[in-house]
Design an enzyme around this catalytic site. Structure first.
Site, PDB file in Angstrom:
ATOM      1  N   TYR A  85       0.838  -1.192   0.000  1.00 44.64           N
ATOM      2  CA  TYR A  85       0.000   0.000   0.000  1.00 44.64           C
ATOM      3  C   TYR A  85       0.875   1.245   0.000  1.00 44.64           C
ATOM      4  O   TYR A  85       2.071   1.186   0.284  1.00 44.64           O
ATOM      5  CB  TYR A  85      -0.972   0.002   1.194  1.00 44.64           C
ATOM      6  CG  TYR A  85      -0.329   0.264   2.534  1.00 44.64           C
ATOM      7  CD1 TYR A  85      -0.198   1.567   3.026  1.00 44.64           C
ATOM      8  CD2 TYR A  85       0.159  -0.777   3.320  1.00 44.64           C
ATOM      9  CE1 TYR A  85       0.393   1.800   4.260  1.00 44.64           C
ATOM     10  CE2 TYR A  85       0.743  -0.543   4.550  1.00 44.64           C
ATOM     11  CZ  TYR A  85       0.859   0.748   5.016  1.00 44.64           C
ATOM     12  OH  TYR A  85       1.448   0.984   6.229  1.00 44.64           O
ATOM     13  N   CYS A  86       0.260   2.380  -0.338  1.00 48.80           N
ATOM     14  CA  CYS A  86       0.941   3.673  -0.312  1.00 48.80           C
ATOM     15  C   CYS A  86      -0.087   4.718   0.125  1.00 48.80           C
ATOM     16  O   CYS A  86      -0.968   4.411   0.926  1.00 48.80           O
ATOM     17  CB  CYS A  86       1.568   3.984  -1.667  1.00 48.80           C
ATOM     18  SG  CYS A  86       0.384   4.121  -3.025  1.00 48.80           S
ATOM     19  N   ARG A  87      -0.024   5.904  -0.401  1.00 47.02           N
ATOM     20  CA  ARG A  87      -1.004   6.930  -0.037  1.00 47.02           C
ATOM     21  C   ARG A  87      -2.297   6.763  -0.829  1.00 47.02           C
ATOM     22  O   ARG A  87      -3.379   6.811  -0.275  1.00 47.02           O
ATOM     23  CB  ARG A  87      -0.439   8.337  -0.246  1.00 47.02           C
ATOM     24  CG  ARG A  87      -1.404   9.449   0.217  1.00 47.02           C
ATOM     25  CD  ARG A  87      -0.890  10.841  -0.065  1.00 47.02           C
ATOM     26  NE  ARG A  87      -0.550  11.066  -1.448  1.00 47.02           N
ATOM     27  CZ  ARG A  87      -1.427  11.340  -2.414  1.00 47.02           C
ATOM     28  NH1 ARG A  87      -2.698  11.400  -2.157  1.00 47.02           N
ATOM     29  NH2 ARG A  87      -1.008  11.535  -3.649  1.00 47.02           N
TER      30      ARG A  87
END
Length: 132
Positions: free
Chosen positions: A93-95
Site C-alpha cells: 500500500y501507499c497513499r
C-alpha cells in the site's frame, strides 16, 4: 499497395489479439489495480507481509500495524537482496495506490506470484476489521 497495407494491418491486429488473449490464461497473476480493502485484510489476516511503499517520512507519520517500509522504487531490489521467497504473500500500500501499483508491477516482473495491491493507506486503515 493498398492491399499490402491492409493485409499487414490485419496481421498486426491478429498478433495483438493473440497476445492479449494469452494474458487472460495466466493464472493468479497479480493486478496492479487490485485495491479491494476487504481482500487485502483477508490476506493480511492469513499471514501476508504488509508492505508500505511510501517514503520513510510518510511511514513515520502513521502506518498499518506490522508494516515494513520499503520505498516503491527499491522494492524489487530489496526483496531480492533479502531473499524473500517468490511465493511469499505480500500486500502493498501507499497513499493513494499509485506507488503500490508500480511496486506490485515491479515484483510481478521479478517473478513474485502472491502480491496484492492494497491501495491507499487511509482506505485500508478505515476498512480494518474491528477486533473484539
Amino acid at each position: 499497395m493498398f492491399n499490402k497495407l491492409l493485409c499487414r494491418s490485419k496481421t498486426l491486429l491478429g498478433v495483438a489479439l493473440l497476445s492479449l488473449s494469452s494474458l487472460a490464461l495466466v493464472p493468479n497473476a497479480a493486478s496492479a489495480a487490485d485495491q479491494e480493502p476487504q481482500v487485502a485484510w483477508q490476506k493480511i489476516a492469513a499471514g501476508a507481509m504488509v508492505l508500505d511503499v511510501r517514503t520513510p517520512e510518510e511511514f513515520a507519520e502513521g502506518h498499518l500495524a506490522n508494516a515494513v517500509n520499503i520505498p516503491f522504487e527499491q522494492v524489487a531490489a530489496e526483496f531480492a537482496k533479502h531473499g524473500i521467497a517468490k511465493d511469499a504473500p505480500v500486500v502493498l500500500y501507499c497513499r493513494s495506490g499509485r506507488r503500490s501499483s508500480i511496486a506490485t508491477e515491479a515484483l510481478v516482473a521479478a517473478g513474485y506470484t502472491q502480491t496484492y495491491n492494497g491501495g491507499g493507506y487511509q482506505t485500508l486503515a478505515d476498512a480494518q476489521p474491528k477486533t473484539e
